[in-house]
Design an enzyme around this catalytic site. Structure first.
Site, PDB file in Angstrom:
ATOM      1  N   CYS A 132      -4.856   2.487  -3.744  1.00 44.47           N
ATOM      2  CA  CYS A 132      -3.642   3.025  -2.898  1.00 44.47           C
ATOM      3  C   CYS A 132      -2.544   1.995  -3.364  1.00 44.47           C
ATOM      4  CB  CYS A 132      -3.659   3.396  -1.721  1.00 44.47           C
ATOM      5  SG  CYS A 132      -4.730   4.562  -1.449  1.00 44.47           S
ATOM      6  N   LYS A 151     -10.086  -0.724  10.901  1.00 44.21           N
ATOM      7  CA  LYS A 151     -10.009  -2.029  10.023  1.00 44.21           C
ATOM      8  C   LYS A 151     -10.359  -3.012  10.773  1.00 44.21           C
ATOM      9  CE  LYS A 151      -7.115  -0.366   6.254  1.00 44.21           C
ATOM     10  NZ  LYS A 151      -7.718   0.346   5.005  1.00 44.21           N
ATOM     11  N   GLN A 156      -4.060  -4.753   7.036  1.00 48.25           N
ATOM     12  CA  GLN A 156      -5.220  -5.896   6.537  1.00 48.25           C
ATOM     13  C   GLN A 156      -5.369  -7.026   7.419  1.00 48.25           C
ATOM     14  OE1 GLN A 156      -7.250  -5.377   4.182  1.00 48.25           O
ATOM     15  NE2 GLN A 156      -6.408  -3.255   3.922  1.00 48.25           N
ATOM     16  N   ASP A 191       3.505  -4.132   8.092  1.00 49.51           N
ATOM     17  CA  ASP A 191       2.233  -3.202   8.332  1.00 49.51           C
ATOM     18  C   ASP A 191       1.236  -4.345   8.135  1.00 49.51           C
ATOM     19  OD1 ASP A 191      -0.024  -2.036   7.375  1.00 49.51           O
ATOM     20  OD2 ASP A 191       0.720  -1.320   5.371  1.00 49.51           O
ATOM     21  N   HIS A 193       0.686  -1.092  -0.014  1.00 48.08           N
ATOM     22  CA  HIS A 193       0.072   0.119   0.002  1.00 48.08           C
ATOM     23  C   HIS A 193       0.848   1.135   0.016  1.00 48.08           C
ATOM     24  CE1 HIS A 193      -2.848   2.950   1.760  1.00 48.08           C
ATOM     25  NE2 HIS A 193      -3.802   2.241   1.417  1.00 48.08           N
TER      26      HIS A 193
END
Lengths: 148, 420
Positions: free
Chosen positions: B378, B240, B217, B214, B137
């Site tokens: 993105c 999220k 998600q 990261d 991303h």
């Protein structure tokens, strides 16, 4: 609630499938790029100007059905128009896709099929990208057009 | 109801997973959009919030809204206690070693920027290298580009194959004694690929490089144990994982965070200030300048309670079934191409339809009450790899149903009819 066919009218679907004036004019007098960074739509306009009139106009690039059909219909409508007439059409088209009020669409010809866009606010930018690009080309802007 | 029909009803749900109850916990799901029941399939962009999260936020503002860590009055004590309890919930959720390693930030983006600036800017020079991936991303690309401009360090990419999986042999070639930071997404937001982060972390550590994951998600789909992973930093966002927007977490190993200078200056991150100098506060407060997002942290704590109650194992199992079901039906649609076909995937269906632009698909689906995301997500380098400008992405959460997937498939078919 709106019927999806108000937006995707037959003429729009047709101009998306077979865009008119979809080509490069190698010896164009003016070229201008338009870009919608949110959705990645990208187009390039080519113009031949002869005695203050648009003698030829074409475009290429990638985009959604609304942006491709809009560019196809716009280039068809612009051929032979004076720069003043083109600017008037730009203003009228802008009203067509953004104002709530009913406007007189007689002089807009086939462009009137894009009126449905105003009921889909997220898509107004798709229809107007090529028009803003044309406007910038005509007033002599140096920078590529973006919708953001 | 006889026993047999009960079994039929439950066949697609893990034991103890009550879909009807779950859907009732999410008030937003029960509404009409463009004349049709809402089908929310944009969970990778942001997830919806259960009642207990909404209630926790409202309770804070109605009953004990006040600033934390400084008041001697009861409301402030209550707010401080709730804020720190939320930190403890996060610590347990990701199995950090101590509360000191759990820093509240605005979201995964801020967490990554914090590490790039506070850790990276002070330890990298022009001989060093940062490795990221083609799958990232923009939030895990741009902070490293900035760092690379500031320090002269070189940025390198692990490429992906046509299934959307990282090519680990290429990663091996990129690693060297110059590698200082490896920053990788746990799960791709555009494609749903689950990256082999344990392997990636181990390989980086052989060269003593630090690894940031990261996890934006990931945390809502699979369980994360930062100690088992042995990652140096882990970032994720509250919104999220069924919590509010504007709050997120940076996990960092205590030994690293101790050495890092503050990211921002202000109140709460200090022990003592004179006009000439400041003594910084202890971890984690050193990195929490200013009044934080108190209600957001409390809401995130409530969201973690909710996820724990359902259980990430149940969630993974059910979402996998949804994905398999969607894949099976979608594969029967002529002209539909799957983008992202990794062996290890979460519940993301990214696709293109021949001759129809994703934005037109998005509009037609919206008219059927279906929310999906269309565009480059993105992740423009991913689109570049597949030589496409955009995809349509349906992303499923545990409150989605098989019936909603039927509605999606029917609407995709309608797109083809509109453009026929």
């Amino acid at each position: 609630m709106f019927d999806i066919k108000d937006l995707y009218q037959e003429i729009i679907v047709d101009h998306n499938r077979n865009p008119r004036n979809f080509r490069v004019i190698a010896d164009a007098d003016k070229t201008m790029e338009g870009f919608n960074p949110l959705c990645g739509d990208r187009l390039k306009l080519y113009l031949k100007i002869d005695g203050g009139n648009i003698s030829d106009i074409a475009f290429d690039g990638t985009g959604c059905a609304i942006s491709v059909a809009s560019a196809s219909l716009m280039t068809d409508a612009m051929k032979g128009k004076s720069i003043d007439e083109a600017e008037t059409l730009f203003n009228n088209f802008h009203c067509l896709i953004t104002t709530e009020n009913e406007i007189d669409t007689d002089h807009l010809g086939k462009l009137a099929v894009l009126a449905g866009v105003k009921n889909f606010p997220a898509r107004v930018k798709c229809a107007s990208l090529c028009w803003h690009t044309l406007h910038s080309a005509l007033i002599g802007d140096k920078n590529p057009v973006t919708t953001e | 109801m006889n026993k047999k029909s009960n079994i039929v009803q439950q066949k697609n749900q893990p034991l103890g997973f009550d879909l009807k109850k779950i859907r009732n916990d999410f008030p937003i799901l029960h509404q009409i959009i463009n004349g049709k029941p809402l089908v929310y399939l944009d969970n990778a962009a942001t997830s919806q919030k259960p009642k207990n999260v909404l209630d926790a936020i409202e309770k804070y503002y109605r009953e004990y809204n006040s600033n934390i860590h400084r008041g001697v009055h009861t409301l402030s004590e209550n707010a401080t206690e709730a804020y720190e309890l939320a930190r403890l919930k996060v610590k347990n959720f990701i199995n950090a070693q101590s509360n000191k390693e759990v820093i509240f930030v605005r979201g995964a983006t801020e967490a990554i920027n914090l590490v790039a600036q506070s850790f990276g800017r002070n330890s990298l020079n022009e001989n060093d290298e940062i490795i990221i991936t083609e799958l990232e991303h923009h939030a895990n690309i741009v902070p490293w580009q900035l760092l690379s401009e500031q320090t002269g360090a070189t940025l390198k990419f692990i490429p992906i194959n046509d299934n959307g999986e990282l090519i680990i042999e290429e990663y091996k070639k990129l690693l060297s004694k110059n590698t200082k930071i490896v920053a990788v997404g746990h799960i791709s937001n555009a494609l749903g690929t689950i990256n082999p982060i344990k392997t990636i972390i181990n390989m980086a550590h052989e060269y003593e490089a630090k690894v940031l994951i990261d996890g934006a998600q990931a945390t809502s789909h699979i369980s994360v144990d930062v100690q088992k992973l042995d990652c140096d930093f882990y970032a994720f966002s509250g919104h999220k994982i069924f919590g509010p927007t504007g709050v997120g977490i940076l996990y960092g190993k205590e030994v690293l965070l101790e050495k890092m200078p503050p990211y921002q200056g202000g109140g709460d991150m200090i022990k003592m200030v004179t006009m000439m100098e400041t003594q910084y506060n202890d971890l984690p407060y050193k990195f929490e300048a200013g009044t934080p997002n108190i209600s957001g942290a409390i809401g995130l704590g409530a969201a973690i309670d909710y996820v724990n109650e359902i259980g990430l194992e149940n969630i993974s199992q059910y979402e996998n079934e949804l994905l398999n079901y969607a894949n099976q039906l979608a594969s029967e649609i002529t002209g539909l191409k799957f983008i992202g076909t990794a062996k290890q995937k979460t519940s993301i269906l990214s696709f293109t339809l021949k001759g129809i632009h994703p934005h037109d698909i998005g509009t037609i689906l919206n008219n059927e009450g279906i929310a999906i995301r269309t565009g480059h997500h993105c992740a423009m380098p991913v689109m570049e790899h597949f030589k496409i400008p955009a995809t349509s992405r349906a992303s499923f959460a545990f409150y989605n149903t098989h019936e909603e997937i039927d509605v999606l498939i029917k609407a995709i078919d309608k797109c083809k009819k509109v453009f026929n």
